[in-house]
Design a protein around this motif. Sequence first.
Motif, PDB file in Angstrom:
ATOM      1  N   MET A   5       0.756  -0.909   0.033  1.00  0.00           N
ATOM      2  CA  MET A   5      -0.032   0.065  -0.207  1.00  0.00           C
ATOM      3  C   MET A   5       1.046   1.355  -0.226  1.00  0.00           C
ATOM      4  SD  MET A   5      -3.198   1.154   2.636  1.00  0.00           S
ATOM      5  CE  MET A   5      -4.179  -0.245   1.967  1.00  0.00           C
ATOM      6  N   ARG A   6       1.896   1.427   0.894  1.00  0.00           N
ATOM      7  CA  ARG A   6       2.985   2.431   0.695  1.00  0.00           C
ATOM      8  C   ARG A   6       3.496   2.648  -0.605  1.00  0.00           C
ATOM      9  NH1 ARG A   6       5.444  -0.621   5.257  1.00  0.00           N
ATOM     10  NH2 ARG A   6       4.488  -0.038   7.134  1.00  0.00           N
ATOM     11  N   GLU A   7       3.720   1.713  -1.423  1.00  0.00           N
ATOM     12  CA  GLU A   7       4.083   1.629  -2.850  1.00  0.00           C
ATOM     13  C   GLU A   7       3.216   2.356  -3.636  1.00  0.00           C
ATOM     14  OE1 GLU A   7       5.643  -2.217  -3.659  1.00  0.00           O
ATOM     15  OE2 GLU A   7       7.483  -2.185  -2.693  1.00  0.00           O
ATOM     16  N   ARG A   8       1.926   1.975  -3.577  1.00  0.00           N
ATOM     17  CA  ARG A   8       0.959   2.345  -4.277  1.00  0.00           C
ATOM     18  C   ARG A   8       0.797   3.996  -3.989  1.00  0.00           C
ATOM     19  NH1 ARG A   8      -0.184  -0.041  -8.872  1.00  0.00           N
ATOM     20  NH2 ARG A   8      -1.290  -2.000  -8.416  1.00  0.00           N
ATOM     21  N   LEU A   9       0.753   4.278  -2.781  1.00  0.00           N
ATOM     22  CA  LEU A   9       0.590   5.710  -2.497  1.00  0.00           C
ATOM     23  C   LEU A   9       1.508   6.748  -2.658  1.00  0.00           C
ATOM     24  CD1 LEU A   9      -1.995   5.160   0.412  1.00  0.00           C
ATOM     25  CD2 LEU A   9      -2.345   5.638  -2.159  1.00  0.00           C
ATOM     26  N   PHE A  10       2.963   6.291  -2.333  1.00  0.00           N
ATOM     27  CA  PHE A  10       3.937   7.252  -2.063  1.00  0.00           C
ATOM     28  C   PHE A  10       5.046   6.830  -3.585  1.00  0.00           C
ATOM     29  CE2 PHE A  10       4.485   6.374   2.715  1.00  0.00           C
ATOM     30  CZ  PHE A  10       3.189   7.125   2.956  1.00  0.00           C
ATOM     31  N   ASP A  11       5.107   5.969  -4.015  1.00  0.00           N
ATOM     32  CA  ASP A  11       6.146   5.678  -4.949  1.00  0.00           C
ATOM     33  C   ASP A  11       5.695   5.947  -6.571  1.00  0.00           C
ATOM     34  OD1 ASP A  11       8.792   4.699  -5.157  1.00  0.00           O
ATOM     35  OD2 ASP A  11       8.191   3.425  -6.540  1.00  0.00           O
ATOM     36  N   GLY A  12       4.465   6.034  -6.845  1.00  0.00           N
ATOM     37  CA  GLY A  12       4.060   6.335  -8.206  1.00  0.00           C
ATOM     38  C   GLY A  12       3.934   8.029  -8.453  1.00  0.00           C
ATOM     39  N   ASP A  13       3.538   8.543  -9.598  1.00  0.00           N
ATOM     40  CA  ASP A  13       3.514   9.736 -10.189  1.00  0.00           C
ATOM     41  C   ASP A  13       2.166   9.969 -10.789  1.00  0.00           C
ATOM     42  OD1 ASP A  13       6.145  10.185  -9.584  1.00  0.00           O
ATOM     43  OD2 ASP A  13       6.849   9.623 -11.577  1.00  0.00           O
ATOM     44  N   GLU A  14       1.256   8.935 -10.360  1.00  0.00           N
ATOM     45  CA  GLU A  14      -0.150   8.975 -10.663  1.00  0.00           C
ATOM     46  C   GLU A  14      -0.816  10.253 -10.100  1.00  0.00           C
ATOM     47  OE1 GLU A  14       0.860   6.390  -9.098  1.00  0.00           O
ATOM     48  OE2 GLU A  14       0.823   4.977 -10.432  1.00  0.00           O
ATOM     49  N   PRO A  15      -1.824  10.928 -10.848  1.00  0.00           N
ATOM     50  CA  PRO A  15      -2.231  12.091 -10.121  1.00  0.00           C
ATOM     51  C   PRO A  15      -3.345  11.629  -9.186  1.00  0.00           C
ATOM     52  CG  PRO A  15      -3.137  11.660 -12.446  1.00  0.00           C
ATOM     53  CD  PRO A  15      -1.861  10.848 -12.164  1.00  0.00           C
ATOM     54  N   ASP A  16      -3.676  10.165  -9.258  1.00  0.00           N
ATOM     55  CA  ASP A  16      -4.820   9.986  -8.050  1.00  0.00           C
ATOM     56  C   ASP A  16      -4.501   8.275  -7.868  1.00  0.00           C
ATOM     57  OD1 ASP A  16      -6.854   9.150  -6.757  1.00  0.00           O
ATOM     58  OD2 ASP A  16      -8.401   9.253  -8.003  1.00  0.00           O
ATOM     59  N   PRO A  17      -3.355   8.114  -7.038  1.00  0.00           N
ATOM     60  CA  PRO A  17      -3.144   6.893  -6.695  1.00  0.00           C
ATOM     61  C   PRO A  17      -3.761   6.092  -6.058  1.00  0.00           C
ATOM     62  CG  PRO A  17      -1.802   8.460  -5.513  1.00  0.00           C
ATOM     63  CD  PRO A  17      -2.721   9.241  -6.443  1.00  0.00           C
ATOM     64  N   MET A  18      -4.922   6.883  -5.331  1.00  0.00           N
ATOM     65  CA  MET A  18      -6.229   5.891  -4.782  1.00  0.00           C
ATOM     66  C   MET A  18      -7.029   5.273  -5.516  1.00  0.00           C
ATOM     67  SD  MET A  18      -6.209   6.314  -1.297  1.00  0.00           S
ATOM     68  CE  MET A  18      -7.618   6.578  -0.465  1.00  0.00           C
ATOM     69  N   ALA A  19      -7.061   5.803  -6.917  1.00  0.00           N
ATOM     70  CA  ALA A  19      -7.674   5.073  -7.909  1.00  0.00           C
ATOM     71  C   ALA A  19      -7.361   3.856  -8.191  1.00  0.00           C
ATOM     72  CB  ALA A  19      -7.761   5.988  -9.281  1.00  0.00           C
ATOM     73  N   ALA A  20      -5.640   3.639  -8.248  1.00  0.00           N
ATOM     74  CA  ALA A  20      -5.086   2.017  -8.292  1.00  0.00           C
ATOM     75  C   ALA A  20      -5.527   1.279  -7.281  1.00  0.00           C
ATOM     76  CB  ALA A  20      -3.822   2.459  -8.753  1.00  0.00           C
ATOM     77  N   LEU A  21      -5.193   1.977  -5.955  1.00  0.00           N
ATOM     78  CA  LEU A  21      -5.399   1.159  -4.946  1.00  0.00           C
ATOM     79  C   LEU A  21      -6.750   0.644  -4.722  1.00  0.00           C
ATOM     80  CD1 LEU A  21      -4.270   0.323  -2.202  1.00  0.00           C
ATOM     81  CD2 LEU A  21      -4.946   2.432  -1.096  1.00  0.00           C
ATOM     82  N   ALA A  22      -7.841   1.413  -5.166  1.00  0.00           N
ATOM     83  CA  ALA A  22      -9.261   0.838  -5.175  1.00  0.00           C
ATOM     84  C   ALA A  22      -9.419  -0.381  -5.874  1.00  0.00           C
ATOM     85  CB  ALA A  22     -10.131   1.958  -5.620  1.00  0.00           C
ATOM     86  N   LYS A  23      -8.597  -0.909  -6.821  1.00  0.00           N
ATOM     87  CA  LYS A  23      -8.776  -1.952  -7.474  1.00  0.00           C
ATOM     88  C   LYS A  23      -8.441  -3.241  -6.859  1.00  0.00           C
ATOM     89  CE  LYS A  23      -8.168   0.626 -12.007  1.00  0.00           C
ATOM     90  NZ  LYS A  23      -7.055   0.614 -13.233  1.00  0.00           N
ATOM     91  N   GLU A  24      -7.607  -2.908  -5.623  1.00  0.00           N
ATOM     92  CA  GLU A  24      -6.997  -3.886  -4.993  1.00  0.00           C
ATOM     93  C   GLU A  24      -7.862  -4.287  -3.658  1.00  0.00           C
ATOM     94  OE1 GLU A  24      -2.613  -3.222  -6.455  1.00  0.00           O
ATOM     95  OE2 GLU A  24      -3.058  -2.695  -4.501  1.00  0.00           O
ATOM     96  N   LEU A  25      -8.640  -3.090  -3.291  1.00  0.00           N
ATOM     97  CA  LEU A  25      -9.638  -3.416  -2.213  1.00  0.00           C
ATOM     98  C   LEU A  25     -11.108  -3.484  -2.221  1.00  0.00           C
ATOM     99  CD1 LEU A  25      -7.852  -0.608  -0.127  1.00  0.00           C
ATOM    100  CD2 LEU A  25      -7.997  -2.810   0.346  1.00  0.00           C
TER     101      LEU A  25
END
Length: 278
Positions: A101-121
Amino acid sequence: TAALAVVLVLCLPATASDARLLKAYPLEVRISFDAALFHWLESLTGATMGKTVPGHRQEYTRLFGRFDGTDRARLEDFARVRVAHAQGPAAPQGFRGMNAMRERLFDGDEPDPMAALAKELSAEDMTALRRSLAWFAPKYTRIWRDGEVPRAFLRAAREDPALGRLESLLVRLARFYGVPPDGPPRPRLLLVPVPDGWGTHAYALRRTLLLEIRKGDRLVDQAAVIVHENAHFLFSRIPAARAIEEQVRALPGVQQVAWTYGAPPDKGSFSFGEWVPD
């Protein structure tokens, strides 16, 4: 405004807020309310094994006093979702692990990292995570204070006469590991504040190197930590090292060892009960 933004989305965009600290060794710096808020909640719940966890917890009690029922419920939601995501299936060790989850939220350059995280929850867990962040965001603004602690450190570091020596050392370190000092991916410091009196905590997360900064810290106070975390980053850029890491992760017994650095699979929460004031 930061507190209102987090109600909708945890957003860590790669914009002009990413400052370049060095040139020959292109070290970037990110200062983000949302990232600091997430790290703070990880400290309060015990999702991080940082030695400064007691400092964050004592500061909370001093500033905000005892938890009410909603505070407790939101912390429990945050902890439960962290574990649920970490337990999700993923190769090669069979689960994502606490860093995912840290990698999803901290390490990317996406304008909305929560959108990618939502696919995993699940939708329920995603709602609970957003609700927890939104609930604690107004309180964290009192600690964050527009990022004054990390921003003051960055201003002082840019003017420090020793900055050139630090850059030369990092270039030499990259060459020691056999990787180009200015090649991609480029490392990024993620600076977050920490209460004084407990030292600091830091970790490397792919190219993102999280550093806790105390009020009044200068470059000399953090130089050794910066070099240490960049050594982790540079080692991960060696192709042979990455291959060995993947082989080790797939070995029998590694799953149990990995969970000792997070939450065990049979737990749905973290142990924050001992410090919570009744």
